[in-house]
Motif scaffolding. Structure first.
Motif, PDB file in Angstrom:
ATOM      1  N   MET A 231      -2.350   8.245   4.657  1.00 52.33           N
ATOM      2  CA  MET A 231      -2.607   9.112   5.804  1.00 52.33           C
ATOM      3  C   MET A 231      -1.583   8.855   6.911  1.00 52.33           C
ATOM      4  SD  MET A 231      -6.203   9.260   7.771  1.00 52.33           S
ATOM      5  CE  MET A 231      -5.920   8.006   8.984  1.00 52.33           C
TER       6      MET A 231
ATOM      7  N   TYR B 170       1.019  -2.580   8.351  1.00 49.80           N
ATOM      8  CA  TYR B 170       0.603  -1.285   8.885  1.00 49.80           C
ATOM      9  C   TYR B 170      -0.894  -1.223   9.189  1.00 49.80           C
ATOM     10  CZ  TYR B 170      -1.956   0.454   4.949  1.00 49.80           C
ATOM     11  OH  TYR B 170      -2.910   0.616   4.022  1.00 49.80           O
ATOM     12  N   VAL B 171      -1.730  -1.923   8.389  1.00 50.30           N
ATOM     13  CA  VAL B 171      -3.166  -1.835   8.652  1.00 50.30           C
ATOM     14  C   VAL B 171      -3.474  -2.431  10.018  1.00 50.30           C
ATOM     15  CG1 VAL B 171      -5.452  -2.508   7.901  1.00 50.30           C
ATOM     16  CG2 VAL B 171      -3.750  -1.852   6.216  1.00 50.30           C
TER      17      VAL B 171
ATOM     18  N   LYS C 125      -7.864   1.103   2.253  1.00 54.57           N
ATOM     19  CA  LYS C 125      -6.612   0.756   2.915  1.00 54.57           C
ATOM     20  C   LYS C 125      -5.476   1.609   2.394  1.00 54.57           C
ATOM     21  CE  LYS C 125      -7.257  -3.958   4.524  1.00 54.57           C
ATOM     22  NZ  LYS C 125      -6.703  -5.317   4.510  1.00 54.57           N
ATOM     23  N   LYS C 126      -5.456   1.801   1.090  1.00 54.94           N
ATOM     24  CA  LYS C 126      -4.387   2.629   0.520  1.00 54.94           C
ATOM     25  C   LYS C 126      -4.479   4.060   1.050  1.00 54.94           C
ATOM     26  CE  LYS C 126      -3.795   0.263  -3.864  1.00 54.94           C
ATOM     27  NZ  LYS C 126      -4.187   0.328  -5.275  1.00 54.94           N
TER      28      LYS C 126
ATOM     29  N   ILE D 236      -5.721   5.029   3.871  1.00 53.87           N
ATOM     30  CA  ILE D 236      -5.250   5.062   5.260  1.00 53.87           C
ATOM     31  C   ILE D 236      -3.724   5.008   5.300  1.00 53.87           C
ATOM     32  CG2 ILE D 236      -5.314   3.867   7.486  1.00 53.87           C
ATOM     33  CD1 ILE D 236      -8.038   4.656   7.023  1.00 53.87           C
ATOM     34  N   ALA D 237      -3.161   4.164   4.424  1.00 52.19           N
ATOM     35  CA  ALA D 237      -1.698   4.045   4.412  1.00 52.19           C
ATOM     36  C   ALA D 237      -1.057   5.395   4.123  1.00 52.19           C
ATOM     37  CB  ALA D 237      -1.269   3.026   3.364  1.00 52.19           C
TER      38      ALA D 237
ATOM     39  N   TYR E 252      -2.257  -0.195  12.742  1.00 59.41           N
ATOM     40  CA  TYR E 252      -3.157   0.933  12.963  1.00 59.41           C
ATOM     41  C   TYR E 252      -4.412   0.488  13.703  1.00 59.41           C
ATOM     42  CZ  TYR E 252      -3.440   5.818  11.720  1.00 59.41           C
ATOM     43  OH  TYR E 252      -3.402   7.180  11.779  1.00 59.41           O
TER      44      TYR E 252
ATOM     45  N   TYR F 193       0.817  -1.218   0.000  1.00 62.78           N
ATOM     46  CA  TYR F 193       0.000   0.000   0.000  1.00 62.78           C
ATOM     47  C   TYR F 193       0.847   1.263   0.000  1.00 62.78           C
ATOM     48  CZ  TYR F 193      -3.607  -3.292   1.340  1.00 62.78           C
ATOM     49  OH  TYR F 193      -4.445  -4.349   1.385  1.00 62.78           O
ATOM     50  N   PHE F 194       2.096   1.082   0.400  1.00 57.14           N
ATOM     51  CA  PHE F 194       2.944   2.266   0.482  1.00 57.14           C
ATOM     52  C   PHE F 194       3.566   2.613  -0.861  1.00 57.14           C
ATOM     53  CE2 PHE F 194       2.837   1.059   4.925  1.00 57.14           C
ATOM     54  CZ  PHE F 194       2.640   2.279   5.520  1.00 57.14           C
TER      55      PHE F 194
END
Lengths: 943, 426
Positions: free
Chosen positions: A41, B106-107, A35-36, A38-39, B110, A6-7
């Motif tokens: 963010m 990371y998800v 999800k992307k 949020i990543a 979080y 996602y990064f």
């Protein structure tokens, strides 16, 4: 497959692409897109442009997607408040969901959306959730109240959420109680309004104690912190709280342990001083504290900072645990330094050998800071444990032999202190010190060495050569060294006048003519004038005997220590500063600050302090005995003080040499005079001059208009004109409008006008100091008299005087400086809040041992009745607490408080139609008794 | 309470931030960087930093600084303990708490942070509850998730959060019931040049792996409970019974957990199982290094996995040594000598000797380096602590009063003694 994908960013139009994906029909794609978002963010990218698209994804059954959208909302609602409103409906609906998890999640998230418009919609669902049948929802709602309060405090108070929160304190579920406590504490921390304060009574305390055992570790911390704010009614209650908290010491969470320690440390203050209970409790405290030291270094650090306070307050607790404070080479430096500090505090005659061996070991380590502190620690040990001084000195000599530059320098600095503590004992080592003269390159070390040479000039054959060698680079030296060199050469001159005349002239001219530094110049001039006018006096001044330095110079002040004990486990305990000194927006700091108990606290249990807007200045019992730090040292005369000592609080006495900061802070009198001469703010002025004159003038008017209520002794001549080149000073003390004044009459009996008056007080028993500059109509022409009032503060430097009430004053004018002393009438120090509560009075009376009671016959010449007496005495701030009649005699029970917190309790027996009465005084500080007796006599006689 | 959390890696990048209240600009970390610059090594940064408006409290673990930002007076230990708990949870979920693991997940990270803290108040920190809320990643689940599109977020209410035993989830079922207890003791010691003990104490823990169905109730008793006078318990332990009978009675969490940790103080004599005979000397341009290790009070047990590390002074250029057993390495950058000794054979003591070369021109160091020793001894608890017996009762039916049924599980106790912070001064 991991989330790191996602990064990774696509090359072009990332936001645009995401937008498309968010609006996709496929659920899967949507979720991936969120999800992307949020990543992005998380790593701090701005994806707020996608707000409407993300919010659209909110209405879903998929819990994960919902949560992700909630996350996004919390982050960006603030920047897009109008859009956020769109989400409100979903929230309200979710708050009614059948699944408590969803209800809780919704109420939780709503609280995190920090938008005013949304908070209005939040109230109704929140009210419902606070009464939800499910404890999980209730506990979440409790926290939500705190969130809401943070956003809109008024709303929370208006909607009655605080009361609902207080009701939750008696909830059946311990987790709910814990969260309610946490929320309430946070609210009361940030809100100044009394409505927000947490009320504690016996009932709530019992509920909290019951919940304590069953809630989570974090809940336990909240509850323990709340408990520590409670003031127990009596010994028994304090004891039972302690008993129920003690098991928490065995918790594996260090936070719980330390908070429990706080409750216990405070609790012990309320239980009798010498009781067996305290002794056993102290024993129980040691193991958990030691255990904290085997945790992670961060935990160790906080624990050590707290232990530092604890060993100062109750040294017994850890006296056998010295070894756990030994330093390991791989401890982080912040742990090492703290351990060192505690080692010195725990050092006693019994363990000093071990400690010294360790310190010597540390002094060979690699870390320079640590090595320096270790060397300094050896010096502190020498000063603290007299029996070990000799070994310390020989250890230091060994270290000097290593020739490691910074070790040598540090050693010389501490040896100077050892000389000050044990004069005429170790001077034999001076020759060794002198060998290292060349290698010293730090100002501290150079200054110390010069001081030693000057002080012991008569024993060092080539002292003049040594000092001369320093003199060559005079202008390149730091101020500290320059000042020291100046003093040292003057000392040398006074000791060996014949050989060093040239040298002294050289240094005086260097200091006065070639230097831009006012401190240095001032001091140069002082010496010059002294030497030229009266060498004998100069000798007396410069070579005056210096007070010994005390061993506990690094201790915290007892009042501060007591305050900090109440803050164990908090940030304050790490900084060693009261929260008022660093916490922003702290409501009323009084909340937790009171260790004290019986002698003091307002109404027991009623948390008087939290409610009264004006914090009662209450002092704990054991503090009273030590309000005046008694330096058992001969007071050098004021002049000696001015020149080679400091006018500063005791902690700076360590370095006797007039180091620059002392000159800055204390500022000797002539410097002060010079300043005022130049029109700058005088160092004695507490407030700006204009304000001061206003205050003074106002005081004058009031003083003239209204006859002062308290008794004012007639003016006495304090400084006869014959001793002061024609200036006659007479004066008295008075209180008007709760301000203490020194009323002075200055008379010019000389032939020339006088001006540039300034006044300075020496340290005194009650810390009296001028609150503003002396305002004298200037010039004061010959024959003229001026009445001057000088407002006084009571926060000046404190030193116990003998006689106790003695006040040494230096007054300066354009002619000279004059010194005189006067006696402060003790009633000047009675404070207007000296009225003790009845119960407290009773408890205190019992608590003070009978040996502290002193009786005296007092004349009652006017044969006043009890009513008249108590009215009159009240005007002088002696308050009548109770009156009763026993066997035909009237008994008055009275209390009064001195500005430094000493309480005096009195019992006055009045025999009708008898010219005398019996006055019994009880206080912890026996020294003040004769003075209080005198005050009674004076006040009564002058009624 | 805790306002925000920043994670900063060793390169100084803030690679993750989480705000529980309003957003605090990451520029607040500049104060942290300032402190960091002053420190000699990464570990030396003071954990509590005050700035004009915020308080920064951090821990350093896995080469990452976890920096918590607070705005009000808060118990710092609360924050520090919480941060440690966060890292522990990461380690528990991802196998390690390092930067890669955090970025890879990371998800979940979080989501975890969101569940662990609400408005700065801890919400769910028990690993059991968290695992019910957010399932830990594993390869199988990731594959299934990608295929079916489901997530690792549970849809159920974490029941345990509300019960009286929040540490245990309900409805646990195993076909093979088992309970293992590891008594692990670490010796912290400082030994001086002459070989005498300056300071020694023992940190012990009992780690358990309990996989039992239903709501088991266990009782663990010791032969010599008197050794345990300074203990910290898992919340599941019934303190009253410990006080009165000195037995550990508890309903265990499911899976791995630490039952108690204890500390045997420096007042008691601690048996030191190994000795090190160092002989290190420096002269102009070089020096000699000669170290021998041997067993001391081992109660006849074998000392294994012995590793000797020694941080040499900065002026040491290289070392040329010969070990009689094991292998040694010298890191010329960090100046750390590591000698992996292995087992100690009492008949033939391991020895490492040789020459040290110093940077030419620099004076020989003033002091000798300290040596730290690691070792392990199986089947021995150095404090002498011994488990007496373990009784288990389980609730088989919901009517609990009379239906206690004895389990017939596998159970076992293992003892291990190892070196903690074991240092020898030379």
């Amino acid at each position: 497959m991991t989330d790191s994908k996602y990064f990774t960013t696509t090359k072009k139009g990332e936001i645009f692409e995401l937008k498309n994906e968010l609006n996709s029909d496929k659920k899967e794609k949507k979720k991936e897109a969120v999800k992307k978002v949020i990543a992005s963010m998380t790593v701090g990218k701005d994806v707020s442009a996608l707000f409407p698209d993300v919010v659209n994804c909110m209405q879903t059954d998929n819990l994960e997607l919902k949560k992700l959208v909630y996350l996004y909302l919390m982050n960006y609602a603030k920047s897009q408040p109008d859009m956020a409103i769109m989400a409100v409906n979903t929230f309200v609906k979710d708050c009614e969901d059948t699944n408590p998890l969803i209800r809780a999640l919704a109420v939780r998230t709503m609280g995190c959306i920090r938008v005013d418009k949304i908070t209005e919609y939040l109230c109704e669902p929140l009210r419902k959730c606070l009464k939800d049948e499910d404890p999980y929802v209730r506990k979440t709602a409790a926290v939500c109240v705190a969130k809401l309060h943070d956003i809109n405090a008024q709303l929370v108070e208006d909607q009655g959420f605080l009361d609902q929160l207080r009701e939750l304190l008696s909830d059946s579920n311990p987790m709910v109680v814990a969260n309610a406590v946490a929320a309430l504490s946070e609210i009361s921390d940030t809100s100044p309004s009394p409505a927000a304060q947490m009320e504690m009574n016996q009932q709530t305390i019992n509920k909290l104690l019951a919940a304590l055992n069953e809630c989570t570790e974090w809940g336990q911390i909240f509850i323990l912190d709340a408990l520590s704010n409670y003031v127990p009614k009596d010994d028994r209650e304090a004891q039972s709280i302690c008993e129920r908290v003690t098991p928490r010491l065995a918790h594996s969470n260090a936070g719980v342990v330390l908070s429990a320690v706080k409750v216990l440390m405070k609790g012990m203050e309320y239980v009798g001083m010498e009781s067996e209970f305290v002794t056993t409790l102290q024993k129980k405290l040691a193991p958990p504290l030691v255990t904290l030291l085997s945790s992670e270094p961060e935990v160790q650090y906080v624990a050590l900072r707290n232990i530092n306070l604890i060993v100062q307050k109750r040294p017994d607790i850890l006296k056998h645990e010295m070894k756990v404070f030994f330093v390991k080479y791989n401890d982080p430096i912040y742990v090492k330094l703290e351990k060192l500090d505690i080692m010195i505090r725990l050092a006693t005659q019994e363990n000093i050998a071990q400690v010294l061996a360790e310190l010597k070991e540390y002094a060979t380590e690699v870390d320079v800071d640590f090595v320096r502190k270790s060397v300094r620690a050896i010096g502190r040990c020498a000063i603290k444990v007299e029996q070990a001084a000799e070994r310390c000195v020989s250890t230091l000599l060994d270290l000097i032999q290593t020739k490691v530059n910074y070790v040598v320098q540090e050693a010389i600095v501490v040896i100077k202190d050892i000389f000050r503590k044990y004069p005429n004992k170790y001077e034999s080592i001076i020759s060794t010190l002198c060998e290292n003269l060349e290698s010293l390159d730090e100002p501290d070390a150079r200054a110390s060495m010069i001081w030693i040479v000057g002080e012991y000039a008569e024993r060092i054959d080539n002292a003049d050569e040594l000092l001369e060698s320093f003199l060559e680079g005079f202008h390149d030296e730091s101020t500290q060294v320059q000042l020291q060199l100046l003093t040292a050469i003057v000392k040398l001159f006074l000791k060996k006048p014949t050989e060093t005349q040239e040298l002294v002239q050289q240094v005086l001219s260097l200091a006065t003519q070639d230097s831009d530094n006012p401190d240095l110049r001032d001091r140069g001039y002082i010496y010059w004038r002294l030497l030229s006018t009266d060498p004998a006096a100069a000798k007396e001044v410069v070579l005056a005997e210096k007070p010994l330095i005390s061993s506990e110079t690094d201790r915290l002040e007892p009042t501060l220590l007591d305050e900090l004990i109440c803050y164990i486990a908090s940030l304050a305990s790490v900084y060693h500063k009261p929260p008022s000194a660093f916490v922003e927006g702290q409501a009323l700091v009084v909340r937790k600050t009171q260790l004290p108990v019986r002698s003091a606290s307002g109404e027991p249990g009623a948390t008087g302090a939290t409610e009264s807007p004006v914090p009662q200045q209450v002092q704990p019992a054991q503090q009273q005995q030590s309000v005046i730090p008694s330096h058992d040292t001969a007071m050098g005369d004021l002049l000696g003080d001015l020149l080679s000592m400091d006018l500063n609080p005791p902690q700076q006495q360590m370095s006797m040499t007039p180091a620059p900061q002392q000159d800055m802070g204390g500022m000797d009198l002539l410097g002060g005079g010079l300043d005022s001469l130049l029109g700058g703010p005088s160092p004695v002025a507490g407030m700006p001059a204009s304000q001061a004159s206003m205050g003074g003038g106002l005081g004058d008017i009031l003083g003239l208009g209204i006859s002062s209520t308290t008794y004012v002794p007639p003016k006495q001549v304090w400084l006869p004109a014959s001793k002061a080149k024609g200036l006659e000073v007479s004066g008295t003390f008075s209180i008007r409008q709760n301000v203490r004044y020194m009323d002075l009459t200055l008379k010019n009996n000389a032939m020339a006008p006088m001006g540039d008056f300034a006044i300075q007080f020496n340290k005194n028993s009650f810390g009296l100091s001028p609150a503003s500059a002396l305002q004298v109509p200037s010039p004061l022409s010959p024959g003229q008299t001026a009445d001057v009032t000088l407002p006084l503060g009571t926060n000046g430097p404190v030193q116990k005087m003998d006689p106790l009430m003695n006040l040494q004053v230096a007054m300066k004018n354009n002619i000279d400086v004059f010194y005189f002393s006067c006696l402060i009438p003790i009633h000047l120090l009675f404070t207007e809040d000296g009225q003790m509560d009845r119960k407290v009075f009773l408890a205190t009376w019992k608590d003070i041992p009978d040996s502290n009671e002193v009786q005296k016959e007092v004349a009652n010449p006017n044969q006043l009745d009890p009513k008249g007496l108590s009215d009159k005495l009240q005007q002088s701030f002696i308050f009548t607490i109770a009156q009763r009649n026993v066997d035909g005699r009237d008994m008055l029970y009275q209390s009064l408080k001195l500005t430094n917190g000493i309480w005096v309790l009195a019992e006055l027996k009045i025999q009708p139609r008898s010219p005398t009465m019996t006055l019994s005084l009880k206080t912890r500080a026996l020294d003040v008794i004769p003075h209080v007796q005198q005050a009674y006599e004076l006040i009564i006689a002058n009624m | 309470m805790i306002h925000s959390l920043f994670m900063i890696n060793s390169a100084g990048d803030i690679f993750m931030e989480k705000h529980w209240k309003s957003v605090i600009s990451r520029s607040v970390c500049d104060y942290f960087f300032e402190e960091q610059q002053k420190a000699n090594s990464p570990e030396d940064v003071n954990p509590v930093i005050s700035t004009p408006h915020h308080y920064l409290i951090h821990i350093y673990r896995e080469n990452i600084y976890f920096v918590a930002v607070c705005t009000t007076e808060v118990p710092p230990l609360f924050v520090i303990e919480f941060l440690h708990r966060v890292v522990d949870t990461f380690t528990d979920y991802f196998g390690d708490g390092g930067e890669t693991a955090i970025k890879d997940n990371y998800v979940i990270v979080y989501e975890l942070l969101e569940e662990m803290l609400d408005n700065g108040f801890p919400l769910a920190t028990e690993s059991n509850i968290l695992k019910e809320l957010i399932k830990p990643p594993n390869i199988l689940r990731t594959v299934v998730n990608t295929v079916t599109g489901s997530s690792n977020l549970a849809d159920t209410l974490p029941t345990g959060q509300l019960s009286n035993v929040p540490w245990r989830r309900a409805g646990v079922k195993y076909t093979n019931n088992e309970a293992y207890f590891d008594v692990i003791e670490e010796i912290d010691a400082i030994i001086d040049k002459q070989g005498s003990t300056v300071f020694a104490d023992i940190q012990g823990v009992i780690d358990c792996c309990v996989k039992l169905s239903g709501m088991p109730d266990l009782t663990l008793s010791f032969m010599n409970p008197r050794i345990l006078d300074d203990v910290s318990f898992h919340p599941c332990v019934r303190f009253k019974r410990w006080e009165s009978e000195r037995v550990l009675s508890f309903v265990p969490p499911d899976g791995n957990f630490r039952l108690i940790s204890y500390h045997v103080g420096s007042q008691n004599m601690v048996a030191i199982p190994v000795y090190v005979k160092p002989n290190i000397s420096f002269r102009e341009g070089g020096g000699r290094f000669d170290v021998t290790v041997g067993p001391k009070q081992t109660m006849g047990k074998l000392v294994e996995s012995v590793v000797i590390t020694c941080a040499m002074p900065k002026v040491v250029l290289n070392m040329n040594l010969t070990p009689t057993q094991g292998t040694y390495t010298f890191d010329p950058v960090a100046k750390v000598l590591t000698w992996d000794v292995g087992k100690i054979n009492p008949q033939k003591l391991p020895n490492l000797r040789g020459n040290i070369s110093l940077q030419s021109g620099s004076p020989p160091p003033e002091s000798n380096p300290a040596i730290s020793v690691q070792f392990k001894i199986q089947q021995m608890a150095v404090s002498g602590l011994k488990v007496n017996r373990l009784d288990m009762y389980g609730e088989s039916s919901p009517k609990k009063s009379f239906s206690f049924e004895k389990y017939k599980p596998f159970k076992g106790v293992k003892y291990l003694t190892k070196a903690g912070n074991f240092q020898v001064r030379t």
